[in-house]
Motif scaffolding. Structure first.
Motif, PDB file in Angstrom:
ATOM      1  N   SER A 109       0.888  -1.185   0.025  1.00  0.00           N
ATOM      2  CA  SER A 109       0.072  -0.013  -0.145  1.00  0.00           C
ATOM      3  C   SER A 109       0.761   1.310  -0.134  1.00  0.00           C
ATOM      4  CB  SER A 109      -0.849  -0.022   1.183  1.00  0.00           C
ATOM      5  OG  SER A 109      -1.864  -1.137   1.156  1.00  0.00           O
ATOM      6  N   THR A 110       1.776   1.141   0.759  1.00  0.00           N
ATOM      7  CA  THR A 110       2.817   2.465   0.859  1.00  0.00           C
ATOM      8  C   THR A 110       3.710   2.530  -0.553  1.00  0.00           C
ATOM      9  OG1 THR A 110       3.256   2.192   3.163  1.00  0.00           O
ATOM     10  CG2 THR A 110       5.006   3.367   1.931  1.00  0.00           C
ATOM     11  N   PHE A 111       3.786   1.392  -1.030  1.00  0.00           N
ATOM     12  CA  PHE A 111       4.744   1.829  -2.378  1.00  0.00           C
ATOM     13  C   PHE A 111       3.642   2.191  -3.581  1.00  0.00           C
ATOM     14  CE2 PHE A 111       6.706  -0.290  -6.365  1.00  0.00           C
ATOM     15  CZ  PHE A 111       7.843   0.436  -6.295  1.00  0.00           C
ATOM     16  N   LEU A 115       4.042   5.389  -5.838  1.00  0.00           N
ATOM     17  CA  LEU A 115       3.871   5.391  -7.400  1.00  0.00           C
ATOM     18  C   LEU A 115       2.721   6.352  -7.890  1.00  0.00           C
ATOM     19  CD1 LEU A 115       4.085   1.597  -8.230  1.00  0.00           C
ATOM     20  CD2 LEU A 115       5.742   3.307  -8.616  1.00  0.00           C
ATOM     21  N   ARG A 116       1.694   6.528  -7.265  1.00  0.00           N
ATOM     22  CA  ARG A 116       0.548   7.341  -7.368  1.00  0.00           C
ATOM     23  C   ARG A 116       1.198   8.711  -7.483  1.00  0.00           C
ATOM     24  NH1 ARG A 116      -2.833   3.832  -4.806  1.00  0.00           N
ATOM     25  NH2 ARG A 116      -2.570   5.003  -2.792  1.00  0.00           N
ATOM     26  N   ASP A 124      -0.813   2.301 -16.664  1.00  0.00           N
ATOM     27  CA  ASP A 124       0.812   2.407 -17.113  1.00  0.00           C
ATOM     28  C   ASP A 124       1.572   1.169 -16.972  1.00  0.00           C
ATOM     29  OD1 ASP A 124       0.123   5.101 -17.486  1.00  0.00           O
ATOM     30  OD2 ASP A 124       1.241   5.984 -15.736  1.00  0.00           O
ATOM     31  N   VAL A 125       2.713   1.038 -17.347  1.00  0.00           N
ATOM     32  CA  VAL A 125       3.536  -0.154 -17.046  1.00  0.00           C
ATOM     33  C   VAL A 125       4.734   0.557 -16.270  1.00  0.00           C
ATOM     34  CG1 VAL A 125       5.152  -1.748 -18.113  1.00  0.00           C
ATOM     35  CG2 VAL A 125       2.821  -1.176 -19.250  1.00  0.00           C
TER      36      VAL A 125
END
Length: 134
Positions: A109-111, A115-116, A124-125
């Motif tokens: 969830s943190t990662f 990313l967001r 997105d890739v």
């Protein structure tokens, strides 16, 4: 081996090869889909720029599923959050660690939030390259 062999794997392999759509539809029915697929498989021909034609298979083309949900979230939701999800055992660094599903979900969830914040959107890739230095 014959399709009527006594081992269940032989039967599963036979079905996957002779009736792939039905076989994989059955397997997919055991998963949680955010949007269930209406078809298991769509077979088409693709044509390359040079005119070469080849078979193209699209599996569960209109279905929506989350691999992360199946690997992490569902275990926490099922009450197994305190069970070990990952065992880290590095012979290089000599470090060992056990991570529970709840801890893993927190890290994921943190990662995802990171990313967001970096502007990553649905579709997105992203390639994550990790280099560990001891």
């Amino acid at each position: 081996m014959s399709p009527d062999s006594s081992h269940p794997q032989d039967h599963a392999q036979h079905l996957s090869l002779t009736k792939p759509e039905a076989f994989w539809a059955e397997q997919a029915s055991h998963l949680h889909w955010h949007k269930p697929p209406t078809k298991s498989l769509i077979r088409t021909d693709k044509v390359l720029k040079d005119g070469t034609t080849h078979d193209h298979w699209s599996w569960f083309p209109d279905g929506e599923i989350s691999t992360c949900f199946h690997c992490v979230d569902r275990h926490v939701l099922a009450g197994n959050g305190e069970k070990v999800a990952v065992i880290w055992d590095s012979p290089v660094t000599g470090s060992k660690e056990k991570i529970t599903y709840t801890q893993l979900l927190e890290e994921v969830s943190t990662f995802a939030a990171v990313l967001r914040e970096e502007g990553v959107k649905k579709g997105d890739v992203v390639l994550v390259y990790s280099k560990f230095i001891s």
